[in-house]
Structures are given as structure tokens and as C-alpha cells.
Design a protein around this motif. Structure first.
Motif, PDB file in Angstrom:
ATOM      1  N   ARG A   3       0.898  -1.186  -0.033  1.00  0.00           N
ATOM      2  CA  ARG A   3      -0.135   0.022   0.016  1.00  0.00           C
ATOM      3  C   ARG A   3       1.057   1.267   0.130  1.00  0.00           C
ATOM      4  O   ARG A   3       0.660   2.245  -0.674  1.00  0.00           O
ATOM      5  N   LEU A   4       1.984   1.470   1.010  1.00  0.00           N
ATOM      6  CA  LEU A   4       2.775   2.501   0.845  1.00  0.00           C
ATOM      7  C   LEU A   4       3.567   2.831  -0.419  1.00  0.00           C
ATOM      8  O   LEU A   4       3.773   3.760  -1.081  1.00  0.00           O
ATOM      9  N   ILE A   7       1.687   4.899  -2.873  1.00  0.00           N
ATOM     10  CA  ILE A   7       1.544   6.464  -2.589  1.00  0.00           C
ATOM     11  C   ILE A   7       2.638   7.192  -3.134  1.00  0.00           C
ATOM     12  O   ILE A   7       3.640   6.986  -3.055  1.00  0.00           O
ATOM     13  N   ALA A   9       5.118  10.235  -3.677  1.00  0.00           N
ATOM     14  CA  ALA A   9       5.757  11.216  -2.825  1.00  0.00           C
ATOM     15  C   ALA A   9       6.357  12.465  -3.219  1.00  0.00           C
ATOM     16  O   ALA A   9       6.786  12.531  -4.330  1.00  0.00           O
ATOM     17  N   GLN A  28       7.791   7.615  -6.631  1.00  0.00           N
ATOM     18  CA  GLN A  28       7.070   6.322  -6.161  1.00  0.00           C
ATOM     19  C   GLN A  28       7.939   5.422  -5.470  1.00  0.00           C
ATOM     20  O   GLN A  28       9.235   5.331  -5.817  1.00  0.00           O
ATOM     21  N   TRP A  77       9.234  11.961   7.915  1.00  0.00           N
ATOM     22  CA  TRP A  77       8.366  11.731   6.812  1.00  0.00           C
ATOM     23  C   TRP A  77       6.986  11.369   7.482  1.00  0.00           C
ATOM     24  O   TRP A  77       6.776  11.216   8.438  1.00  0.00           O
ATOM     25  N   ALA A  78       5.744  11.785   6.457  1.00  0.00           N
ATOM     26  CA  ALA A  78       4.611  11.541   6.875  1.00  0.00           C
ATOM     27  C   ALA A  78       3.742  10.866   5.845  1.00  0.00           C
ATOM     28  O   ALA A  78       4.065  11.385   4.535  1.00  0.00           O
ATOM     29  N   ILE A  79       2.626  10.471   6.166  1.00  0.00           N
ATOM     30  CA  ILE A  79       1.729   9.902   5.304  1.00  0.00           C
ATOM     31  C   ILE A  79       0.426  10.790   5.338  1.00  0.00           C
ATOM     32  O   ILE A  79      -0.059  11.023   6.267  1.00  0.00           O
ATOM     33  N   LYS A  80       0.167  11.474   4.376  1.00  0.00           N
ATOM     34  CA  LYS A  80      -1.167  12.485   4.256  1.00  0.00           C
ATOM     35  C   LYS A  80      -2.260  11.990   3.428  1.00  0.00           C
ATOM     36  O   LYS A  80      -2.096  11.329   2.335  1.00  0.00           O
ATOM     37  N   ASP A  81      -3.543  12.392   4.024  1.00  0.00           N
ATOM     38  CA  ASP A  81      -4.689  12.162   3.396  1.00  0.00           C
ATOM     39  C   ASP A  81      -4.569  12.966   1.838  1.00  0.00           C
ATOM     40  O   ASP A  81      -4.224  14.097   1.848  1.00  0.00           O
ATOM     41  N   ASP A  83      -4.362  13.739  -2.441  1.00  0.00           N
ATOM     42  CA  ASP A  83      -3.169  13.451  -3.670  1.00  0.00           C
ATOM     43  C   ASP A  83      -2.672  14.707  -3.846  1.00  0.00           C
ATOM     44  O   ASP A  83      -3.034  15.940  -3.413  1.00  0.00           O
TER      45      ASP A  83
END
Length: 258
Positions: A3-4, A7, A9, A28, A77-81, A83
Motif C-alpha cells: 500500500r505504501l 502512494i 511522494a 514512487q 516523513w509523513a503519510i497524508k490524506d 493526492d
């Protein structure tokens, strides 16, 4: 982990002692297991057509991207909602844009104008890497106006009288005059010329006051005799300053004919 890998980047690369370089992305991630037990690492493949972004363009929509202020100055590092907006990607380039003095100066002025003090300080350090030049001086005129609204600088930027930008210039210069701090000795000539060119009927009283100060200064230059006489260079400079303002030179001619 898969899944990561799906996403996209963005990289905000820090370089030279923490100062900002170009934002980079989209890319990617691809998983590389350095150790199955303790650590997972990633390598990233930049989009060949959209490898570099202007950092200021990213920061302008930081809220939309979910990037908080504190995140702009720390390694993480961070994952955001959401696109990456298509209109942001459209501004990207395949190659890193050249960091010319004009580019860095423009980013510095924008950071100063928007109150991003830390970023402005970092960009000021970047500007020190460029040698003195006319291009550098002209690029920093907007920043100097932010610090001290000086009448002579506005025409250099091409700001026309009787326009919204010209009106903002008048407001800024009048505010500096009203404050009365750090004014040059020949400020009255600058103010008279500027209000004559940029001002409106609203500033008529302040223009008359500046003209009176110029007249007082001119009279003082002509009162001394012998060793007490003003140097001819001082008189020539004052006359040149007067000549820039049609109203001031008109008043001077009328006084000369009396």
C-alpha cells in the motif's frame, strides 16, 4: 508495505547546513528490506518528466497538502490524506531549475512578505553566496521596500502612479514619513518629488510641508559667504533634487524671478 508503494511522494530536500533546496517529486517508493527484523528502507524513483518542483509553489498550498508549519523545518516523513494536485505537478520540471540570484531573491522577498521568518533567514544566507552585482541589487529592491519604503525605489520596479500599486506605495511612504525614524538628510526632496508624482489631493498638505522644508534647506545653502559658503557640490546636488519635481522647480523659478 504494498500500500505504501502505491502512494506518490514529495521530497523537500534540505542542503547546505539546512537551507532549502528544490522540492522534489512526485516519486514512487519501492521497498527494500535492509533487515527483516529491525528496519525497513525505501528507495524512490522520480517521475522523469516531473522530477522537480519550486519549493515556494509547494508551500503556497501547504495547508491543502496537509503540511503543517513545524513540518517545514525538521527531518521526518509523513503519510497524508489526499493526492498531489495536478496543477502543482504541471509546474514541475524534468531538470533542476538553476538557482540564480533572481530566483533566490524572489523566494526571499516572498518569504519576507508572508512573514516566514526562518525561511527568509535561510534564503538570506543563500543570497550571501552570490557576489555583489547590479542584478543582485535590483532583485533585492522589493525586499528593501518592505523594510524601508524609499520613494526612489518604486519607479525602479516600474510601479506606475495612479494605480493600486502606486496608491499602496504612497501609503507606505507617507507612513514612514509620519513615523519619522531613520529618514535620510535629504528626505524632504525625495518626499516632495514622490508626492508630486504619485500623490493625490489627499496628500496636498503633506506635499506643501515637504516643499517648505526643501525651500528652507535651499535658503540655508545660499546664506553663507566666504569660507562659510556651502560647497558648490552641495548646491548642485540640491538643484538636481529640485529638478526631479515639476512643482518644486516651478516654485524655485517663481522665487528666483521675484
Amino acid at each position: 508495505m504494498r500500500r505504501l508503494e502505491e502512494i506518490p511522494a514529495l521530497f523537500d530536500v534540505r542542503s547546505r547546513g539546512g537551507r532549502p533546496a528544490r522540492a522534489r517529486g512526485p516519486a514512487q517508493p519501492h521497498t527494500q528490506y535492509r533487515s527483516a527484523r529491525t528496519r525497513t528502507g525505501f528507495t524512490f524513483e522520480p517521475d522523469p518528466k516531473h522530477a522537480f518542483l519550486d519549493r515556494s509553489a509547494v508551500l503556497r498550498i501547504a495547508d491543502r497538502l496537509g503540511i503543517q508549519q513545524f513540518e517545514q523545518h525538521r527531518t521526518h516523513w509523513a503519510i497524508k490524506d489526499g493526492d498531489i494536485p495536478a496543477e502543482l505537478i504541471a509546474t514541475s520540471t524534468a531538470e533542476r531549475a538553476q538557482r540564480t540570484v533572481a530566483v533566490v531573491a524572489a523566494e526571499y522577498v516572498e518569504a519576507r512578505r508572508e512573514g516566514r521568518r526562518r525561511e527568509a533567514a535561510e534564503l538570506a544566507e543563500d543570497l550571501e553566496d552570490f557576489p555583489p552585482s547590479l542584478e543582485k541589487a535590483l532583485s533585492l529592491v522589493p525586499a528593501r521596500i518592505l523594510q524601508q519604503p524609499t520613494p526612489e525605489l518604486y519607479p525602479i520596479l516600474g510601479i506606475e502612479p495612479r494605480t493600486p500599486e502606486g496608491r499602496n506605495a504612497v501609503v507606505a511612504v507617507v507612513a514612514r514619513d509620519h513615523n519619522g525614524q531613520d529618514l535620510p538628510a535629504d528626505w524632504s526632496y525625495s518626499l516632495a518629488w514622490f508626492l508630486d508624482l504619485y500623490g493625490s489631493a489627499t496628500e496636498a498638505g503633506r506635499l506643501d510641508g515637504a516643499l517648505a522644508e526643501c525651500a528652507t534647506h535651499m535658503i540655508a545653502l545660499g546664506t553663507g559667504e566666504g569660507e562659510a559658503a556651502a560647497p558648490v557640490e552641495d548646491i548642485g546636488y540640491a538643484l538636481w533634487r529640485c529638478s526631479r519635481s515639476p512643482k518644486l522647480i516651478g516654485d524655485l523659478r517663481r522665487e528666483s524671478l521675484r
